[in-house]
Write an enzyme that holds these catalytic residues in place. Structure first.
Site, PDB file in Angstrom:
ATOM      1  N   TYR A  47      12.248 -26.033 -16.498  1.00  0.00           N
ATOM      2  CA  TYR A  47      10.611 -25.750 -15.695  1.00  0.00           C
ATOM      3  C   TYR A  47      10.081 -24.573 -16.258  1.00  0.00           C
ATOM      4  O   TYR A  47       8.552 -24.783 -16.252  1.00  0.00           O
ATOM      5  CB  TYR A  47      11.781 -25.940 -14.247  1.00  0.00           C
ATOM      6  CG  TYR A  47      10.546 -26.027 -12.948  1.00  0.00           C
ATOM      7  CD1 TYR A  47      10.242 -27.145 -12.504  1.00  0.00           C
ATOM      8  CD2 TYR A  47      10.078 -24.390 -12.755  1.00  0.00           C
ATOM      9  CE1 TYR A  47      10.014 -27.006 -11.222  1.00  0.00           C
ATOM     10  CE2 TYR A  47       9.196 -24.783 -11.780  1.00  0.00           C
ATOM     11  CZ  TYR A  47       9.230 -25.331 -11.157  1.00  0.00           C
ATOM     12  OH  TYR A  47       7.911 -25.801  -9.957  1.00  0.00           O
ATOM     13  N   ASP A  48      10.953 -23.351 -16.085  1.00  0.00           N
ATOM     14  CA  ASP A  48      10.021 -22.158 -16.114  1.00  0.00           C
ATOM     15  C   ASP A  48       8.769 -22.734 -17.201  1.00  0.00           C
ATOM     16  O   ASP A  48       8.326 -22.252 -17.916  1.00  0.00           O
ATOM     17  CB  ASP A  48      11.224 -21.026 -16.257  1.00  0.00           C
ATOM     18  CG  ASP A  48      11.501 -21.062 -14.472  1.00  0.00           C
ATOM     19  OD1 ASP A  48      10.638 -21.501 -13.797  1.00  0.00           O
ATOM     20  OD2 ASP A  48      12.214 -19.968 -15.138  1.00  0.00           O
ATOM     21  N   LEU A  94       0.341   3.995   6.262  1.00  0.00           N
ATOM     22  CA  LEU A  94       1.078   5.276   7.116  1.00  0.00           C
ATOM     23  C   LEU A  94       0.471   6.685   6.226  1.00  0.00           C
ATOM     24  O   LEU A  94       0.348   6.287   5.511  1.00  0.00           O
ATOM     25  CB  LEU A  94       2.458   5.764   7.295  1.00  0.00           C
ATOM     26  CG  LEU A  94       3.167   4.156   7.235  1.00  0.00           C
ATOM     27  CD1 LEU A  94       4.718   3.866   7.172  1.00  0.00           C
ATOM     28  CD2 LEU A  94       3.178   4.553   9.241  1.00  0.00           C
ATOM     29  N   LYS A 129      12.195   4.050   4.489  1.00  0.00           N
ATOM     30  CA  LYS A 129      10.539   2.917   4.261  1.00  0.00           C
ATOM     31  C   LYS A 129      10.794   2.240   3.655  1.00  0.00           C
ATOM     32  O   LYS A 129      11.297   3.109   1.895  1.00  0.00           O
ATOM     33  CB  LYS A 129      10.205   4.200   4.290  1.00  0.00           C
ATOM     34  CG  LYS A 129       8.445   3.738   3.716  1.00  0.00           C
ATOM     35  CD  LYS A 129       7.433   4.550   3.814  1.00  0.00           C
ATOM     36  CE  LYS A 129       5.759   4.126   3.303  1.00  0.00           C
ATOM     37  NZ  LYS A 129       5.966   3.529   2.609  1.00  0.00           N
ATOM     38  N   ARG A 150      -0.492  -8.454   3.581  1.00  0.00           N
ATOM     39  CA  ARG A 150      -1.412  -7.416   4.497  1.00  0.00           C
ATOM     40  C   ARG A 150      -3.030  -7.331   4.098  1.00  0.00           C
ATOM     41  O   ARG A 150      -3.440  -7.063   4.950  1.00  0.00           O
ATOM     42  CB  ARG A 150      -0.977  -6.322   4.648  1.00  0.00           C
ATOM     43  CG  ARG A 150      -1.506  -4.866   5.040  1.00  0.00           C
ATOM     44  CD  ARG A 150      -0.848  -3.762   4.375  1.00  0.00           C
ATOM     45  NE  ARG A 150      -2.031  -2.867   3.715  1.00  0.00           N
ATOM     46  CZ  ARG A 150      -2.596  -1.656   3.846  1.00  0.00           C
ATOM     47  NH1 ARG A 150      -1.847  -1.217   5.020  1.00  0.00           N
ATOM     48  NH2 ARG A 150      -3.446  -1.213   3.328  1.00  0.00           N
ATOM     49  N   LYS A 297       8.818   7.515  14.321  1.00  0.00           N
ATOM     50  CA  LYS A 297       7.180   7.377  14.602  1.00  0.00           C
ATOM     51  C   LYS A 297       7.622   7.780  16.395  1.00  0.00           C
ATOM     52  O   LYS A 297       8.771   8.048  16.467  1.00  0.00           O
ATOM     53  CB  LYS A 297       7.543   5.838  15.189  1.00  0.00           C
ATOM     54  CG  LYS A 297       7.405   4.990  13.769  1.00  0.00           C
ATOM     55  CD  LYS A 297       8.132   2.978  14.082  1.00  0.00           C
ATOM     56  CE  LYS A 297       8.035   3.013  12.502  1.00  0.00           C
ATOM     57  NZ  LYS A 297       8.262   1.539  11.908  1.00  0.00           N
TER      58      LYS A 297
HETATM   59  S1  IVH Z   1       5.424   1.229  10.512  1.00  0.00           S
HETATM   60  C1  IVH Z   1       1.015   1.226  12.081  1.00  0.00           C
HETATM   61  N1  IVH Z   1       8.088   1.079   8.848  1.00  0.00           N
HETATM   62  O1  IVH Z   1       4.364   1.171   4.617  1.00  0.00           O
HETATM   63  C2  IVH Z   1       2.420   1.435  10.353  1.00  0.00           C
HETATM   64  N2  IVH Z   1       6.191   0.725   7.582  1.00  0.00           N
HETATM   65  O2  IVH Z   1       2.889   2.536   3.043  1.00  0.00           O
HETATM   66  C3  IVH Z   1       3.057   0.517  10.086  1.00  0.00           C
HETATM   67  N3  IVH Z   1       7.047   0.008   5.038  1.00  0.00           N
HETATM   68  O3  IVH Z   1       2.316  -1.184   5.104  1.00  0.00           O
HETATM   69  C4  IVH Z   1       3.961   0.100   8.947  1.00  0.00           C
HETATM   70  N4  IVH Z   1       9.350   0.211   5.455  1.00  0.00           N
HETATM   71  O4  IVH Z   1       5.100  -2.336   4.921  1.00  0.00           O
HETATM   72  C5  IVH Z   1       6.651   0.855   9.186  1.00  0.00           C
HETATM   73  N5  IVH Z   1       9.935   1.133   8.319  1.00  0.00           N
HETATM   74  C6  IVH Z   1       8.666   1.147   8.455  1.00  0.00           C
HETATM   75  C7  IVH Z   1       8.614   1.136   7.126  1.00  0.00           C
HETATM   76  C8  IVH Z   1       7.457   0.382   7.084  1.00  0.00           C
HETATM   77  C9  IVH Z   1       8.007   0.424   4.691  1.00  0.00           C
HETATM   78  C10 IVH Z   1       5.513  -0.144   4.240  1.00  0.00           C
HETATM   79  C11 IVH Z   1       5.096  -0.695   5.403  1.00  0.00           C
HETATM   80  C12 IVH Z   1       3.696   0.109   5.326  1.00  0.00           C
HETATM   81  C13 IVH Z   1       3.510   0.772   4.735  1.00  0.00           C
HETATM   82  C14 IVH Z   1       2.335   2.675   4.901  1.00  0.00           C
END
Ligand code: IVH
Length: 743
Positions: A47-48, A94, A129, A150, A297
């Protein structure tokens, strides 16, 4: 123009169109058999292979019909194929921190913003993260109705069909608010990633994150379904009813609704946060998926709301990254690239080396001082060790950023010659000079320099600028080089259709249909929002945020252009004054006397009268919050340089510029007003007051002028209050301000 046959043509002995049609029929049948009938016609490899071949054909022959083609994203630009989705609430990123001091500073910034004493309790959540890609899931009435990537934060891609194939993502929720947008990270585990690469998907992915992104952004959800993607929820967007009153409570609620979450830990001190970071780093290798740091946070959602957002990041969160990964390799050579604003950027060409799971063969060397082993003030970096071709160098990556060269191993050096940074532009031969105080050497060729002209065009068509479908960086570069299409400046894009006479359709890789589509896409961009236009001009120091600020401030193109023109003579005077001040400072130091900076500055400003309104226009421009003298000077310089101005005026002749949208907060009492704060505010910090005013649609300026509508004066207000009184500006105290700021 004759069709160039590509190496992949004719392998089957069929004409490309016939071969593509046959492949498409086979793939369609295989898809139906696999998904509807649960009875695969061929194995994945077969398929691929077919799909790869079809993608090749489609890439080589853009004329082939491709609606509903089963090729997915392979060989095509997926971002132009997915429907776009405007996020109900922007998806932000972030702020990054690397050192414990950065985390301490984050905490003290929050305390000072909120006016919390050093001992007042402040709880934060800490969680890993995850290194994947973010996804927003919209539920209405408990049903998943939309999933979007996003994208640029405002507009993403609609990947709903693909998200529906991910097992971690619930399709129905019980007991959720009527509208709920869940945000989180799509990722792939180490084990699944290894298995995927071993079984030979369409392409080998460099790391789990690329694999997750490539798998989610497949036009064919059937491909996504076969990729083992996972999901973690870490936040939310629009909600019709609050999930909880704390971050930890809201995440617990999402977990109860059925989402995998990162189980945040509640911390109360800097030490607890740093302890979580250290523990998580220890556990990193055993988690089974990639993380690149931890996220802190503020737990109380009321405080989160007060802290609010900067342009692209919340004030209430911080990503504390793990140290970058390092590797040693040989520096094969140093190339010089010429950028949009003429900057000569040195690029390290490296023997390929794997750093943090990614093969790196280029890295930035910043500027000539960095190569020579000194910083912008002349102080040594790397203990003064320079970098030369042939050296062994240490390369690192930190998160998403471009790889960098950190250090050099002198014991392995063989090249006796230090690197000689060019003093002429490698592209056009013009002089390349360094302005005093600038660490960057720049080509003086302006738009006459092909490298600068091409970079300007690439910027002009980029996503946050004109974003013309079918006209990416590659195409503008080719159109620039083609003497017949002759796209030398942005205006030429808008005359292309009229000048074309069928040439584009005859170009290699193009046809009548793709040419027509491009002309239609260009046509659609004749109407352009002011902020995009200002950003697209590619003026130094005027990025997306500054362009938005300028657009909101001036409202229309004519008002903006007239203001910049009016300010130009004062900008030139400002520059002359600053140069005189620098010279006086140096002379005074050499002669061992006190510098008479103010007198020198005044003498230059008073030397000759300025045209009417120049001073006021300049003060207004530099007074726009977040915009400063450096950007204002770059802007006036661009508008006064004949070649650049000619290009701008020629472009504008083809456009209808949409005035900047009225702020969403048009209803607030201070929307559209220019506000200045002075003195001490007792119930809100200055930073919070400023953020609040901006959120309500006001402009915040640093100094009082005839454009000021409102001065908020706390106790201790001094010269600003006097000036406001002279100018008849309305002055209010903190209580009145609080009443207005309630919205
Ligand atoms: S909070 C308004 N929490 O990191 C802030 N982000 O470098 C929303 N990400 O775009 C982000 N783990 O895709 C948040 N525990 C976590 C995360 C996280 C991964 C990603 C996310 C963000 C990016 C920013």
């Amino acid at each position: 123009m004759a069709e160039r046959r590509t190496a992949s043509d004719g392998m089957s002995g069929l004409e490309p169109a016939a071969e593509a049609a046959a492949l498409r029929a086979e793939l369609d049948a295989a898809n139906l058999a696999y998904h509807r009938d649960d009875a695969p016609l061929m194995d994945d490899a077969a398929y691929d292979a077919r799909k790869r071949r079809l993608a090749e054909l489609e890439a080589a022959h853009p004329d082939l019909p491709r609606e509903d083609s089963p090729t997915g994203q392979v060989g095509a630009a997926p971002s132009e194929k997915f429907a776009k989705v405007r996020h109900a609430q922007r998806m932000l990123s972030l702020e990054n921190a690397f050192a414990p001091e950065d985390v301490a500073e984050f905490l003290s910034r929050i305390r000072s913003f909120l006016n919390l004493g050093p001992d007042a309790p402040l709880a934060l959540t800490a969680e890993p993260k995850i290194d994947g890609l973010s996804l927003s899931l919209r539920y209405e009435g408990g049903r998943l109705v939309q999933a979007a990537t996003r994208g640029d934060g405002t507009t993403g891609e609609n990947v709903t069909a693909n998200a529906l194939t991910i097992k971690d993502i619930p399709q129905r929720l019980d007991g959720a608010p009527e509208v709920l947008e869940v945000r989180g990270e799509v990722y792939m585990s180490h084990a699944d990633f290894a298995a995927l690469n071993a079984e030979g998907a369409e392409r080998v992915f460099a790391n789990p994150r690329n694999a997750a992104a490539g798998s989610l952004r497949q036009l064919d959800p059937a491909v996504t379904a076969r990729r083992p993607l996972r999901f973690f929820a870490y936040g939310w967007g629009e909600v019709s009813a609050p999930l909880a009153d704390t971050q930890s409570g809201a995440i617990a609620r999402l977990a109860a609704l059925g989402f995998p979450t990162t189980a945040p830990r509640l911390c109360h001190t800097l030490d607890e946060l740093l302890g979580f970071w250290a523990e998580t780093e220890q556990a990193r290798a055993t988690l089974g998926f990639d993380i690149d740091g931890v996220v802190y946070k503020v737990d109380d959602l009321g405080l989160q709301q007060r802290l609010g957002f900067r342009a692209t990041t919340p004030r209430w969160a911080l990503a504390h990254k793990f140290p970058a990964e390092l590797a040693w390799t040989r520096l094969a050579g140093i190339d010089i690239q010429v950028g949009r604003t003429g900057a000569l950027s040195p690029v390290a060409r490296l023997d390929p080396v794997t750093v943090g799971g990614v093969v790196v063969s280029n890295a930035t060397l910043h500027n000539e001082d960095y190569i020579a082993g000194r910083d912008s003030r002349g102080a040594p970096i790397r203990d003064g060790r320079d970098i030369r071709a042939g050296d062994w160098v240490q390369v690192y990556r930190a998160g998403d950023v471009i790889p960098k060269v950190a250090d050099v191993d002198l014991t392995r050096r063989t090249n006796p010659e230090p690197f000689a940074f060019p003093e002429t532009c490698p592209d056009c031969g013009s002089d390349a000079i360094r302005e005093p105080g600038d660490s960057v050497r720049r080509c003086t060729g302006g738009l006459g320099c092909p490298a600068q002209a091409i970079e300007k065009l690439r910027h002009f068509v980029s996503r946050a600028a004109f974003d013309i479908e079918g006209l990416g960086a590659k195409q503008v570069e080719a159109f620039y080089a083609d003497p017949e299409l002759a796209v030398r400046e942005p205006a030429d894009i808008f005359t292309l259709a009229a000048r074309d006479e069928g040439r584009l359709a005859a170009r290699d890789g193009w046809g009548p249909r793709s040419a027509e589509n491009l002309f239609a896409a260009i046509e659609a961009r004749r109407h352009v929002p002011l902020a995009r236009l200002i950003f697209a001009l590619g003026i130094r120091h005027v990025g997306e945020v500054a362009a938005g600020t300028l657009a909101r401030h001036y409202g229309t193109w004519d008002a903006f252009r007239d203001a910049v023109d009016a300010a130009a003579p004062a900008a030139a005077r400002h520059r002359a004054a600053e140069e005189a001040v620098a010279a006086e400072r140096a002379a005074a130091q050499a002669e061992g006397r006190r510098a008479a900076l103010a007198a020198v500055r005044k003498a230059v400003w008073d030397a000759a009268p300025l045209p009417d309104g120049a001073q006021a226009a300049w003060s207004e421009l530099v007074g726009i919050d977040g915009f400063g003298a450096v950007a204002a000077e770059a802007l006036t310089a661009a508008f006064s340089a004949p070649a650049e101005r000619g290009a701008i005026d020629r472009l504008l002749a083809h456009l209808t510029v949409e005035p900047a949208a009225a702020p969403q907060t048009a209803g607030s009492a201070i929307a559209g007003l220019t506000v200045v704060f002075t003195g001490t505010l007792e119930r809100m910090t200055r930073a919070e007051a400023k953020a609040r005013a901006e959120a309500l649609g006001a402009k915040v300026a640093g100094s009082v002028s005839s454009k000021t509508d409102l001065l908020v004066a706390g106790p201790g207000a001094g010269s600003k209050a006097t000036r406001a009184a002279e100018l008849g500006v309305r002055v209010i105290d903190e209580d009145e301000w609080l009443a207005l700021a309630q919205g």
